[in-house]
Design an enzyme around this catalytic site. Structure first.
Site, PDB file in Angstrom:
ATOM      1  N   HIS A  55       0.833  -1.194   0.000  1.00 27.62           N
ATOM      2  CA  HIS A  55       0.000   0.000   0.000  1.00 27.62           C
ATOM      3  C   HIS A  55       0.877   1.258   0.000  1.00 27.62           C
ATOM      4  O   HIS A  55       2.085   1.191   0.230  1.00 27.62           O
ATOM      5  CB  HIS A  55      -0.945   0.008   1.208  1.00 27.62           C
TER       6      HIS A  55
HETATM    7  P1  TYD Z   1      -1.575  -2.536   7.610  1.00 28.77           P
HETATM    8  O1  TYD Z   1      -1.137  -1.117   7.752  1.00 28.77           O
HETATM    9  O2  TYD Z   1      -2.219  -2.940   6.317  1.00 28.77           O
HETATM   10  O3  TYD Z   1      -0.344  -3.508   7.919  1.00 28.77           O
HETATM   11  P2  TYD Z   1       0.831  -4.072   6.976  1.00 28.77           P
HETATM   12  O4  TYD Z   1       1.220  -3.012   6.011  1.00 28.77           O
HETATM   13  O5  TYD Z   1       1.924  -4.435   7.941  1.00 28.77           O
HETATM   14  O6  TYD Z   1       0.353  -5.296   6.282  1.00 28.77           O
HETATM   15  O7  TYD Z   1      -2.524  -2.875   8.847  1.00 28.77           O
HETATM   16  C1  TYD Z   1      -2.961  -4.205   9.115  1.00 28.77           C
HETATM   17  C2  TYD Z   1      -4.320  -4.114   9.789  1.00 28.77           C
HETATM   18  O8  TYD Z   1      -4.238  -3.418  11.019  1.00 28.77           O
HETATM   19  C3  TYD Z   1      -5.369  -3.387   8.947  1.00 28.77           C
HETATM   20  O9  TYD Z   1      -6.609  -4.053   9.120  1.00 28.77           O
HETATM   21  C4  TYD Z   1      -5.457  -2.013   9.563  1.00 28.77           C
HETATM   22  C5  TYD Z   1      -5.117  -2.291  11.017  1.00 28.77           C
HETATM   23  N1  TYD Z   1      -4.453  -1.140  11.679  1.00 28.77           N
HETATM   24  C6  TYD Z   1      -5.106  -0.413  12.655  1.00 28.77           C
HETATM   25  O10 TYD Z   1      -6.273  -0.694  13.001  1.00 28.77           O
HETATM   26  N2  TYD Z   1      -4.447   0.624  13.268  1.00 28.77           N
HETATM   27  C7  TYD Z   1      -3.179   0.977  12.930  1.00 28.77           C
HETATM   28  O11 TYD Z   1      -2.614   1.948  13.504  1.00 28.77           O
HETATM   29  C8  TYD Z   1      -2.512   0.223  11.889  1.00 28.77           C
HETATM   30  C9  TYD Z   1      -1.119   0.563  11.455  1.00 28.77           C
HETATM   31  C10 TYD Z   1      -3.181  -0.830  11.295  1.00 28.77           C
END
Ligand code: TYD
Length: 140
Positions: A51
């Site tokens: 992303h």
């Molecule tokens: P994401 O940022 O997509 O993680 P990665 O890039 O490591 O795969 O986040 C994973 C999940 O956690 C997604 O459902 C959003 C949630 N999330 C929160 O609820 N709060 C936060 O501060 C973060 C960073 C993620």
């Protein structure tokens, strides 16, 4: 690559008792940190990310292990390995990132400039490329 910086985190070494690394928001990085989160328990070769962010700025560091970042600003790609607790990656907005865990158990810590907002994420690469082409992050 614009919007991508690698910084040395200031570190105090003790000859027998290890090291202490620290950074100060608004001094060592030019934004304030409103949110801290960390990712752990990822197996070797596990991949996360996939992303970009519309506005969010982040400082990322790996206090234990090795995590590879594949960074893409829509024009070019850059690989960065965070494998040193005293090294940090500062990412501005508009950078697509994929992260690959190069060592099981590696920990990724993030200081973010804003509270969590699902609307700030771009999770569709074609949409990201289109936004780059349309100058969404263009600075005059
Ligand atoms: P994401 O940022 O997509 O993680 P990665 O890039 O490591 O795969 O986040 C994973 C999940 O956690 C997604 O459902 C959003 C949630 N999330 C929160 O609820 N709060 C936060 O501060 C973060 C960073 C993620």
């Amino acid at each position: 690559m614009q919007s991508v910086k690698i910084i040395e985190i200031k570190t105090k070494h003790h000859p027998e008792l290890g090291s202490l690394s620290f950074f100060e928001a608004e001094k060592d990085i030019d934004f304030s940190v409103k949110r801290i989160y960390y990712t752990y328990g990822v197996p070797e070769a596990g991949q996360r990310g996939g992303h970009a962010h519309k506005k969010l700025q982040q400082v990322l560091f790996c206090p234990y292990g090795a995590i590879e970042f594949i960074l893409d600003d829509g024009q070019s790609r850059e690989h960065v390995l965070l494998d040193d607790p005293a090294k940090a990656l500062v990412l501005g907005s508009g950078i697509w990132r994929d992260m690959i865990w190069r060592q099981a158990g590696s920990v990724l810590c993030v200081g973010a400039s804003a509270w969590y907002d699902a609307e700030d994420y771009i999770r569709d690469y074609a949409m990201f490329k289109q936004m780059v082409q349309e100058g969404y992050w263009h600075e005059d």
